[in-house]
Design a protein around this motif. Structure first.
Motif, PDB file in Angstrom:
ATOM      1  N   CYS A   1       0.857  -1.188   0.000  1.00  0.00           N
ATOM      2  CA  CYS A   1       0.000   0.000   0.000  1.00  0.00           C
ATOM      3  C   CYS A   1       0.894   1.240   0.000  1.00  0.00           C
TER       4      CYS A   1
ATOM      5  N   ARG B   1       0.168   4.099   0.978  1.00  0.00           N
ATOM      6  CA  ARG B   1      -0.070   4.977   2.130  1.00  0.00           C
ATOM      7  C   ARG B   1       0.469   4.396   3.426  1.00  0.00           C
ATOM      8  N   CYS B   2       0.154   3.089   3.698  1.00  0.00           N
ATOM      9  CA  CYS B   2       0.546   2.535   5.002  1.00  0.00           C
ATOM     10  C   CYS B   2       1.661   1.493   4.894  1.00  0.00           C
TER      11      CYS B   2
ATOM     12  N   CYS C   1      -6.580   1.411   4.978  1.00  0.00           N
ATOM     13  CA  CYS C   1      -6.731   2.705   4.322  1.00  0.00           C
ATOM     14  C   CYS C   1      -7.137   2.584   2.856  1.00  0.00           C
TER      15      CYS C   1
END
Ligand SMILES: [Zn+2]
Ligand SMILES: [Zn+2]
Length: 193
Positions: free
Chosen positions: A152, A154-155, A166
């Motif tokens: 991911c 984002r995370c 997310c």
């Protein structure tokens, strides 16, 4: 490079010891230690590093046809999720060396094999040729599996093990149910995060 190659160190082939009678074909198996290759800042390690490279030499009377073949496997991180990955490559490549060019000072791609060394152009640097051919044979993408979903953005969660919190939670009914439960327990939509 040092002088005195009579001992034929690892990865070198003296073509003078082959039968290069025009029309005859000669072959040699040359042990070579493959180097670690760095791509995208990541190391890819040949396993095993030591391979046997088959060199075929054919003489036509006007030149030497050289063929180099070997198989190898490289291990290193998947390019999308960094998990340990393995790629198998098969090398099969050719070079040509025209005869009667020993006095030429500069090499010519059309007539000279860059892996044959002066002064007699009969010392074949199999290790250097194998290294270059291996790098050319490595695929553009190395994945842990063909359908790797990566991390991911984002995370950083490994999406191969499942969706992260997310990502697609709005469209995943399991996460939608969890979200509804959380809102009911907290009694309002006030997000503590
Ligand atoms: Zn992967
Ligand atoms: Zn995420």
């Amino acid at each position: 490079m040092t002088t005195g190659r009579r001992g034929e160190p690892d990865g070198l082939l003296d073509l003078r010891r082959l039968d290069l009678t025009p029309g005859a074909g000669a072959e040699a198996d040359v042990p070579v230690t493959l180097p670690v290759v760095t791509m995208g800042g990541q190391p890819y390690t040949p396993e095993p590093a030591g391979v046997i490279v088959r060199v075929d030499v054919g003489s036509s009377g006007s030149g030497l046809g050289l063929r180099l073949r070997f198989g190898a496997a490289l291990t290193g991180p998947c390019q999308t999720c960094l998990a340990p990955s393995r790629v198998v490559i098969a090398v099969d490549t050719r070079e040509y060396q025209a005869l009667g060019r020993n006095a030429q000072a500069a090499g010519d791609d059309d007539f000279d094999c860059e892996y044959l060394h002066e002064p007699a152009r009969m010392d074949l640097d199999v290790a250097a040729w194998a290294r270059d051919a291996m790098v050319e044979a490595i695929p553009m993408s190395i994945f842990c599996r063909p359908d790797c979903r990566g991390l991911c953005a984002r995370c950083g969660a490994d999406l191969n093990t499942g969706p992260c919190a997310c990502g697609d939670d709005a469209t995943d009914p399991r996460w939608a149910a969890l979200e509804a439960l959380r809102e009911r327990l907290t009694g309002e939509s006030d997000d503590p995060l």
